[in-house]
Every structure is written in C-alpha cells, then in structure tokens.
Enzyme design. Structure first.
Site, PDB file in Angstrom:
ATOM      1  CG  HIS A 167      -2.173   0.842   1.037  1.00 59.89           C
ATOM      2  ND1 HIS A 167      -2.245   1.901   0.169  1.00 59.89           N
ATOM      3  CD2 HIS A 167      -3.394   0.788   1.646  1.00 59.89           C
ATOM      4  CE1 HIS A 167      -3.439   2.466   0.250  1.00 59.89           C
ATOM      5  NE2 HIS A 167      -4.154   1.800   1.127  1.00 59.89           N
ATOM      6  CG  ASP A 382     -12.467  -5.392 -21.152  1.00 57.80           C
ATOM      7  OD1 ASP A 382     -12.072  -6.573 -21.156  1.00 57.80           O
ATOM      8  OD2 ASP A 382     -13.198  -4.900 -22.036  1.00 57.80           O
TER       9      ASP A 382
END
EC number: 2.3.1.196
Length: 460
Positions: A167, A382
C-alpha cells in the site's frame, strides 16, 4: 440473509511455481523516493483485490494467463518502479530501488465454475487464500515484490484475477490506473491511455516542516481498558445498501441534514452501530476515520497519471455515550464536518507531521475506518473478456490491525438493484449485536426517535 452457496463452497486450486515478471524492455536503474504521504506506518501493509470474469466466446482459445502475463510485462515498462524493491533509509524514509526484478506472478487452475460462487459475488470470498496465494517470503514491506498477481482459470472458461499491493506504493485510484493500463495492453494497446506520473515530491514535507492543522487521526491513544478489537473469533460479513435500505435510513436524518451524501449517511450509521456492538466504556473516545481522496483539493490539482497515495484520514471523535445516545443526526454532523477538513494545507500539514513525529500509525484504538471505492473503477478493468462481474477489495478488516477498515463497494444484487455492499469484520459476539441493531433500524415500524438503533441487513 447471507449467501450460503458461496460461503460453503469448497474447491481445489492447482498452482504453478511462482515466477517473477520483469518489464518487457530495459528500464532505468535508479532510486525513487516515496512521498511523505506514502511513507507512513499505517500504509506499511499489503492490500488484496480480486476480480471475477466470465468466459467470452469472442476471445476464442486465448489463454487469460498468457495474455495477462504479456500485458503485465509491457505495462511494467511504463510503471517500472513496481518492478523494483522498497528500501529504507535515514529517518525510516522509504525509497524504491528500481531493480527491474519484477512482480510476483502465480498461474493457477481451479476445478470450479464462476456460477458456483453464487449469483451475488461479494466479500468474504471462499478459499481466498487459494485464489491469492501468499507466496512464502513475499509479503514483507521491504526487499520484497511490490505486487503479487494470481490469475486462476475456472472450469467454465472464466477466470479470477487477484492482486496484492504494497500500500505504500499506491492508493485505490493509483492501483486502478495501473490495472486499467494492464487491461489496455492486453487488448492490444502500445501504451497506456494515461501515462504514469511519479512526482512524489509534490506530497513531501516542507522545509522546515510545520504542522498547521489538527490531526487527531494520529493521536497516541492508550488502550487503557482492553478495548482494542480481539483478533480471535473474527467474523466477516457483507451488508447490502440498496435504494430501499438507504431510503429507510434517511427517515432518521434531521431536516437540516437531508442533503447529506449516501457516504456520509452510511458512515454515521455504521460507526454508531459498530460502536454499540463492541460495547466500549461510555466515557471512552471513539473515532471514525474517513478516507478522502485529495487529488482535486490541490491548486492546481495533482497531475493526471499520479499514482501515489493522495488521501487523508480526517477523523470524527466523540465519546461512546454521546454517539450511541444521541440521534443519528449527531454522528452525521460529525462525519460531514470531518470530510470538509481536507484541503491542500491539510495534506501539507500531514506530510510535515510524518517527518516531525517519526511517521506514526493512524490511531486504531476504538477506531472505524471507511474507504469509498464506489467510483474507484475496479469493475471497469477489462483484459479483453469484458468488465468484471465483481471487482474490488477482496475482504474487509484489512490492515495492520484487522477489523478496523471497511470498504464501500458498488454492487448489483440478484434483483437487479444497484447499491453498495460493505464488508464488515468483527468479533463473533459483536457481529450478532451489529446485525440486530441493523435489522432494527430498517424495519418499517422502527421508531424514528429511537437512538439505540443503527441499521442494515446482511446482503442477500
């Protein structure tokens, strides 16, 4: 009630030997320093994300593993710091050694279909540890891969893309930017549509550093009465907030706050309900930390393509008694004010505090942290097989202290209703109370002046 189909699902995953994926072309060998917003103790952990994809007949016999592996290598040419390793310098300052070693990648196959996960994909996911394998010696903050990605083929022709991020490198918008780039390269692009921007110096401390704002999110709070959440017997459940649930909750909003956002409403309700379920001493302080994306709060805004951490943890503070005994409007006003605290000066003040105070962890004692990823774009990623059926955080309660954090995730239930699903992680004894309080407030005949209720039902 909870979905039993996926929660009881058992399947086998066959993994290949983990490997490193390096950039497809030579990249600069250099040291790049993280910002003083990246470089804080509370971000020194790994965060899991998971994406589910249907089979797409238009992709023919294309193998998602091979397509995504190639795309990752090509994307790392642009995002080459991700292929490096974190080092620590003087004053615990983190920097990326751009070694080009690569990210960790796992290829896998599972004897399960996407349909077997149920018609409402949401955290917690069964066998998550098999879908995102914790490769031994890979999860450290320093000297370890900064990304771990596992692509698991499913028996139906669909696949699961799971990722674990250090992170300190990026926040949710930065991670989605990288994932989107991988998707674009997988679909044949020669370069990402948004080029990455490092520029971490924009969020560094000033010289000399000067803390100009109040930052109760970094208060040193002693756990005097043992009220840090016990880590044994932790229960994960998700709760769905659709139009009817949100409408039911808005009945409790006072007239002068009727324009509050759904985020503000849910945060006030969840914080209040969660606090009552944990039963802290009435006079003890409790906190709600709201993650606020600060990219647009700068003048000029941070450059398009910036993929570092660019958020703050503004905090609402009150006592357990005031939170539980006052009407919902009390908590709602605290949350609304907290969100408005974040300005460019606030961010600079946080960076200065990091340097002056030794990069402290945000307060976790009696704290509830919420992060809204409803507009994060995880589900839009995608790789050529269409948008994700589910895309977003793999579970709630992640971080150095499990049970503190929850995410607001966009979700469509089996009725076709768009809403928000929120994973909650609590000890078993508290979860029972939490569910009871949630149910109470959603009932049509719930008393509007009853301050002892706070909210919603487990996702169907």
């Amino acid at each position: 009630m909870d979905s039993k189909q996926s929660s009881e699902l058992v399947f086998t995953v066959r993994r290949q030997k983990p490997e490193l994926i390096a950039p497809a072309k030579p990249t600069p060998r250099e040291i790049k320093f993280l910002s003083d917003i990246d470089d804080q103790e509370g971000l020194r952990f790994q965060i899991p994300v998971i994406q589910f994809y249907h089979k797409d007949s238009s992709m023919g016999r294309k193998d998602p593993v091979k397509v995504i592996k190639k795309a990752i290598a090509e994307t790392l040419v642009f995002y080459y710091p991700f292929a490096g390793r974190l080092r620590e310098g003087n004053g615990r300052k983190l920097m990326v050694d751009c070694t080009g070693e690569g990210i960790m990648f796992v290829e896998a196959d599972a004897d399960v279909t996407l349909e077997q996960f149920g018609d409402e994909l949401q955290p917690p996911f069964p066998c998550l540890e098999e879908l995102l394998y914790d490769v031994p010696d890979s999860a450290g903050v320093l000297n370890c891969p900064l990304l771990l990605i596992q692509v698991t083929r499913l028996r139906c022709g669909g696949f699961i893309f799971a990722l674990r991020l250090n992170h300190t490198m990026s926040d949710a918008p930065g991670l989605v930017q990288f994932m989107t780039a991988v998707g674009e390269m997988a679909r044949g692009a020669s370069a990402p549509s948004i080029l990455p921007v490092w520029c971490r110096e924009l969020l560094n401390a000033r010289n000399p550093p000067q803390v100009t704002c109040t930052h109760h999110e970094y208060d040193e709070v002693r756990d005097t009465k043992g009220t840090i959440i016990p880590l044994d017997d932790m229960v994960h459940k998700s709760f769905f907030f659709g139009p009817s649930e949100v409408s039911a909750l808005r009945r409790f909003v006072p007239h002068h706050l009727r324009k509050c956002s759904t985020f503000e409403l849910l945060t006030a309700v969840l914080w209040r309900c969660r606090t009552m379920s944990l039963k802290p001493d009435p006079e003890e302080e409790v906190r709600a930390l709201c993650i606020v994306n600060a990219r647009s709060r700068f003048n000029p805004p941070l450059p398009t393509g910036y993929y570092g951490n660019a958020f703050a943890f503004p905090v609402a503070v009150t006592t357990a008694a005031k939170l539980s005994k006052n009407p919902l409007g009390y908590a709602l006003e605290l949350v609304k004010k907290t969100k408005s605290d974040v300005t460019e000066e606030y961010m600079k003040s946080v960076a200065d505090l990091m340097v002056l105070k030794g990069r402290p962890h945000f307060t976790v004692v009696r704290t509830f942290l919420v992060s809204d990823v409803t507009r994060g774009g995880f589900g839009e990623v995608d790789f050529g097989w269409g948008k994700a059926v589910y895309g977003g955080p793999a579970k709630g309660g992640v971080g150095a202290i499990p049970g503190v954090a929850s995410f607001y995730i966009p979700f469509k239930n089996k009725k076709g209703e768009n809403g928000i699903v929120v994973p909650i992680c609590l000890p078993g004894f508290a979860m029972e109370t939490f569910v009871k309080e949630l149910d109470g407030m959603l009932k049509v005949d719930a008393p509007l002046d009853n301050s002892n209720y706070a909210i919603i039902r487990p996702a169907l």
